[in-house]
Design a protein around this motif. Structure first.
Motif, PDB file in Angstrom:
ATOM      1  N   GLN A  37      15.111  14.996 -22.978  1.00  0.00           N
ATOM      2  CA  GLN A  37      13.891  15.292 -22.220  1.00  0.00           C
ATOM      3  C   GLN A  37      13.265  16.599 -22.711  1.00  0.00           C
ATOM      4  O   GLN A  37      12.042  16.700 -22.849  1.00  0.00           O
ATOM      5  N   GLN A 132      17.133  18.538 -14.421  1.00  0.00           N
ATOM      6  CA  GLN A 132      15.822  18.173 -13.909  1.00  0.00           C
ATOM      7  C   GLN A 132      15.738  18.346 -12.396  1.00  0.00           C
ATOM      8  O   GLN A 132      16.717  18.227 -11.681  1.00  0.00           O
ATOM      9  N   VAL A 150      21.062  18.184 -10.783  1.00  0.00           N
ATOM     10  CA  VAL A 150      19.750  17.647 -10.425  1.00  0.00           C
ATOM     11  C   VAL A 150      19.397  17.914  -8.956  1.00  0.00           C
ATOM     12  O   VAL A 150      20.189  17.667  -8.051  1.00  0.00           O
ATOM     13  N   HIS A 169      21.604  18.220  -5.515  1.00  0.00           N
ATOM     14  CA  HIS A 169      21.037  18.442  -4.183  1.00  0.00           C
ATOM     15  C   HIS A 169      21.761  19.522  -3.386  1.00  0.00           C
ATOM     16  O   HIS A 169      21.887  19.436  -2.156  1.00  0.00           O
ATOM     17  N   LYS A 187      25.210  17.890  -2.388  1.00  0.00           N
ATOM     18  CA  LYS A 187      24.570  18.110  -1.078  1.00  0.00           C
ATOM     19  C   LYS A 187      25.229  19.218  -0.258  1.00  0.00           C
ATOM     20  O   LYS A 187      24.972  19.323   0.947  1.00  0.00           O
TER      21      LYS A 187
ATOM     22  N   ASP B 133       7.434  20.374  -4.345  1.00  0.00           N
ATOM     23  CA  ASP B 133       8.354  19.245  -4.279  1.00  0.00           C
ATOM     24  C   ASP B 133       8.437  18.599  -2.899  1.00  0.00           C
ATOM     25  O   ASP B 133       9.347  17.814  -2.627  1.00  0.00           O
ATOM     26  N   LYS B 135       7.277  15.840  -0.318  1.00  0.00           N
ATOM     27  CA  LYS B 135       6.682  14.513  -0.393  1.00  0.00           C
ATOM     28  C   LYS B 135       6.137  14.152   0.981  1.00  0.00           C
ATOM     29  O   LYS B 135       6.908  13.973   1.935  1.00  0.00           O
ATOM     30  N   ILE B 153      10.808  15.713   2.827  1.00  0.00           N
ATOM     31  CA  ILE B 153      10.122  14.422   2.785  1.00  0.00           C
ATOM     32  C   ILE B 153       9.672  14.078   4.200  1.00  0.00           C
ATOM     33  O   ILE B 153      10.487  14.102   5.125  1.00  0.00           O
ATOM     34  N   ASP B 171      14.504  15.802   5.965  1.00  0.00           N
ATOM     35  CA  ASP B 171      13.980  14.432   5.944  1.00  0.00           C
ATOM     36  C   ASP B 171      13.455  14.069   7.317  1.00  0.00           C
ATOM     37  O   ASP B 171      14.190  14.131   8.312  1.00  0.00           O
TER      38      ASP B 171
ATOM     39  N   HIS C 111       7.788   4.226  -9.795  1.00  0.00           N
ATOM     40  CA  HIS C 111       6.821   5.324  -9.759  1.00  0.00           C
ATOM     41  C   HIS C 111       6.662   5.935 -11.152  1.00  0.00           C
ATOM     42  O   HIS C 111       7.650   6.130 -11.855  1.00  0.00           O
ATOM     43  N   ALA C 115      11.615   9.340 -14.640  1.00  0.00           N
ATOM     44  CA  ALA C 115      12.009   9.264 -16.051  1.00  0.00           C
ATOM     45  C   ALA C 115      12.769   7.963 -16.283  1.00  0.00           C
ATOM     46  O   ALA C 115      13.755   7.678 -15.590  1.00  0.00           O
ATOM     47  N   GLN C 131      10.869   4.474  -5.747  1.00  0.00           N
ATOM     48  CA  GLN C 131       9.824   5.358  -5.217  1.00  0.00           C
ATOM     49  C   GLN C 131       9.742   6.695  -5.965  1.00  0.00           C
ATOM     50  O   GLN C 131      10.557   6.985  -6.841  1.00  0.00           O
ATOM     51  N   GLN C 132       8.764   7.497  -5.584  1.00  0.00           N
ATOM     52  CA  GLN C 132       8.541   8.789  -6.223  1.00  0.00           C
ATOM     53  C   GLN C 132       9.757   9.694  -6.093  1.00  0.00           C
ATOM     54  O   GLN C 132      10.516   9.618  -5.146  1.00  0.00           O
ATOM     55  N   ASP C 133       9.928  10.528  -7.111  1.00  0.00           N
ATOM     56  CA  ASP C 133      10.919  11.597  -7.105  1.00  0.00           C
ATOM     57  C   ASP C 133      12.356  11.070  -7.182  1.00  0.00           C
ATOM     58  O   ASP C 133      13.306  11.817  -6.933  1.00  0.00           O
ATOM     59  N   LYS C 135      15.585  10.146  -9.264  1.00  0.00           N
ATOM     60  CA  LYS C 135      16.144  10.503 -10.561  1.00  0.00           C
ATOM     61  C   LYS C 135      17.218   9.487 -10.930  1.00  0.00           C
ATOM     62  O   LYS C 135      18.259   9.416 -10.275  1.00  0.00           O
ATOM     63  N   VAL C 150      12.474   7.587  -1.715  1.00  0.00           N
ATOM     64  CA  VAL C 150      12.042   8.874  -2.283  1.00  0.00           C
ATOM     65  C   VAL C 150      13.205   9.872  -2.421  1.00  0.00           C
ATOM     66  O   VAL C 150      13.981  10.074  -1.491  1.00  0.00           O
ATOM     67  N   GLY C 151      13.294  10.492  -3.574  1.00  0.00           N
ATOM     68  CA  GLY C 151      14.172  11.651  -3.749  1.00  0.00           C
ATOM     69  C   GLY C 151      15.628  11.329  -3.991  1.00  0.00           C
ATOM     70  O   GLY C 151      16.441  12.259  -4.073  1.00  0.00           O
ATOM     71  N   ILE C 153      19.055  10.242  -6.064  1.00  0.00           N
ATOM     72  CA  ILE C 153      19.588  10.514  -7.398  1.00  0.00           C
ATOM     73  C   ILE C 153      20.711   9.515  -7.666  1.00  0.00           C
ATOM     74  O   ILE C 153      21.626   9.388  -6.857  1.00  0.00           O
ATOM     75  N   HIS C 169      16.648  10.535  -0.290  1.00  0.00           N
ATOM     76  CA  HIS C 169      17.616  11.604  -0.585  1.00  0.00           C
ATOM     77  C   HIS C 169      19.062  11.116  -0.589  1.00  0.00           C
ATOM     78  O   HIS C 169      19.980  11.869  -0.215  1.00  0.00           O
TER      79      HIS C 169
END
Lengths: 230, 230, 230
Positions: A37, A132, A150, A169, A187, B133, B135, B153, B171, C111, C115, C131-133, C135, C150-151, C153, C169
Motif C-alpha cells: 500500500q 492502516q 489496524v 482497535h 480492542k 474517522d 461515520k 459510528i 457505536d 465500498h 482496500a 460497508q465503509q471503513d 479493513k 462499518v468499521g 477488521i 466494529h
C-alpha cells in the motif's frame, strides 16, 4: 488530510530501497500488505522476501521467497532495511537483539493514509510500524519498535515506550503511558492518564481504568490483574 | 467517497474566518488538529489561539497564544467563531452559558473525511464538533454542541440531543436516542433502539442493551447502573 | 491507498445497471447510502427502489419507491441486480431462498474506500456487502451473502462462510473461522484462530477467546455460552 498525494504507481517491486520482512507468518503478510500500500502511494521499498528462524512450509510466502534465518540475514553484504513483523514484544525484542549486522537498518513504516504532520509533534523511534487506519493525535512519543495495528487510536500526550504492541482497535487515552514491552490485545482500552507497566499484557477487550502493574496480565471490563509474570 | 465539499455545512469563502478554541487542554489541542486538517483540505479558519478559565502553564499552546478567560472572550469587539473543546457535557454547557456576547458564533466543525451529503438527511446543531474517522450513517439528528470523537459510528435514525459527548470508538445503534447531556465513554456501545437518559454516563467499554435511566452511571458488559446522580 | 478501482470485482461499464434493495428498514437505507457512495466514486448502479415482504409505512423510502414483495420481485421481466439488506443470517438466507427468478443477480457490493487488490488474495462470494471503513487484510475467504458492517477488521487467513453477519466494529483475528450463518454483534471480537459454530450468535461487545459451539448464543468478556438454539 489523511491522504498523501504522490504520483500514481503500481506495485514497485524492483524499484525502491531493498527491504526484507522478518517474520513469515500471518503478521508478516499483513506487513507486506502495508508495504504494498505504501508503494502504491509512492514507490519506496523493493521487498525482497521473508526471513524467519522457522522456515515456512512452502518456499514462498505471498509470492515472495523465504530467504533464511537471523544468521543468514546478519550475513548480508549490502545495506538492507528490515521490518520486524513479530507481534509479541518479547519475541520482537529478541529478534532485534539478534540482528547485529551493521548493514541492517530498521526504518519507520507508516501507512500513507495515517495523518502524520509536523504540527502533530509526534516522535517515532526506529523500527516503528503503523498500520492502516491508525489515528495518531498530537504530542506523542513512541519509542523503538512500537507496533500499532489496524484501527487503533492514540490520544494526545501518550507515551508508548520501546517494543510496545497495540493490536487492532486499541484505544489509548490522552496522557496514557505504556512502559517498555507492554502488549495491548485487540480492542483493549486504556483511559486517560492510566499507566501500563513494563512487559504487562492487557487482554482483548479489556478496559484499564487504573494503572496496571509491571509484569502482569489484566483482563475484563474493568481490567483486573489475573496473573503476575516471572 | 470520503472527500467532501461542505458547501451546505461550512462557509469556506476563501481566506480563513477568525476562530478561537475554548479549552486549552489536551482536547483543545485535538480540536486544533481537526481545524488544521480542515484547513489543509480547504482554507477555512484563521485559528487565533486558546481561551480557558484556567490559564495554562505556558503562554502558548501548540504554538498558539493563550488569550484569556470567558470574560475576556465576551469582550471581543468583532465577530468571532468559537470551538468549545470541553469533553464533559455539563462543563461544556456551562461554558456555552457563560459565552453571551452577540459577537460570538459557534460553527459546526466536521472533519473533511467524514461523509456528509445532503442525501444522508443529517441535521447538526450549532457548535457540533465531529472528529476524523467518524461515520455518520443516515437520517440523524444531532442537537447543539454535540461532540463526537474519533472513530465513532452513528447508525440510522439515531437522535443525539444537545451537549451529548461521544468519546472515541463509540457505536450508536440504529434508532438509539441519547437525551440531553449524555456522556458515552471510549468504546461504549448502545445497541439498536436503546435510550440513554439525560445527563447519564456510560462507562468506557460498556454495552447498553436496555434503556439507561436519566442521571445515572452505567458500566460493564452488559451495562448495569452503579450510581444515581443528584 | 483508499481510492480503488474495482475492475476485478465490479462491472462498472458506464451507465448504471438496474438494482433494487430487498429490505426497506434502516439497514436498507444504510445499504442505499453505500450504493450512493459507490456511484459517486464511479457510476455503477441505477437504484430503482426497495422491496420488502412487509410494506413500509410510506410509499417511498429515502426518496425511492417501495416496489413490492418477494413475489413481485420474482416477476421481473428483465435482468435485475438485488442487494439483500437483512441483518440476520437466517432472515437473509430465507429471502435469498425465496428469490428464485433466473433474472435476478446478486452482485458483490464493496465500498470504494475498502482496500481490495488482487495481491490481497481475497475471495468474495455472490451477494457479499462490505460497508465503509471495513479493513480486509490478506488471504481471506468470504462465502455467499456475507454482510460486513462499518468499521470491522478481518485479519489474515480468516474464513467467513455463507450468510455470516458482522455488525459494526467487529474484529476477526487471524485464522478465525466463522461457520455458516454466524452473527457477530457490534464490537464483538474473535481472537486468532478461534472458530464460531454455524448459526451461533456472539453478542455486542463479546470477546471470544475459545471456540463457540454451533447454534449457541455467547456474550460477555470473555464470551460464555448462555443459550443453545433449537
Amino acid at each position: 488530510m489523511t491522504q498523501l498525494f504522490f504520483s500514481d504507481y503500481e506495485d514497485a517491486s524492483g524499484s525502491g530501497r531493498p527491504l526484507v520482512i522478518f517474520g513469515a507468518g500471518g503478521l508478516g503478510r499483513e506487513v507486506l500488505l502495508l508495504l504494498r500500500q505504501l508503494n502504491e502511494a509512492r514507490p519506496t521499498w523493493d521487498v525482497r522476501g521473508f526471513y524467519d528462524d522457522r522456515a515456512p512450509a512452502a518456499p514462498t510466502v505471498a509470492g515472495l521467497p523465504y530467504l533464511g534465518t537471523c544468521a543468514d540475514l546478519n550475513a548480508t553484504a549490502e545495506p538492507l532495511a528490515v521490518a520486524v513483523a513479530v507481534a509479541g514484544p518479547a519475541g520482537r525484542a529478541a529478534v532485534v537483539a539478534r540482528l547485529t549486522s551493521p548493514h541492517l537498518a530498521f526504518p519507520v513504516i507508516v501507512h500513507p493514509g495515517v495523518a502524520l504532520r509536523p504540527y502533530q509533534n509526534i516522535t517515532l523511534g526506529a523500527g516503528c510500524i503503523i498500520q492502516q487506519d491508525v489515528k495518531l493525535m498530537t504530542d506523542l512519543t513512541l519509542g523503538r519498535f512500537v507496533f500499532v495495528n489496524v484501527g487503533s487510536i492514540v490520544g494526545h500526550d501518550a507515551v508508548l515506550e520501546d517494543f510496545c504492541s497495540l493490536m487492532a482497535h486499541v484505544d489509548v487515552g490522552g496522557g496514557a503511558h505504556f512502559e517498555t514491552g507492554a502488549y495491548l490485545g485487540t480492542k483493549a482500552t486504556v483511559i486517560n492518564g492510566v499507566r501500563v507497566g513494563a512487559h504487562s499484557i492487557l487482554g482483548a477487550g479489556a478496559v484499564a481504568v487504573r494503572d496496571i502493574p509491571a509484569r502482569t496480565t489484566a483482563v475484563g471490563v474493568p481490567a483486573a490483574v489475573i496473573k503476575t509474570h516471572a
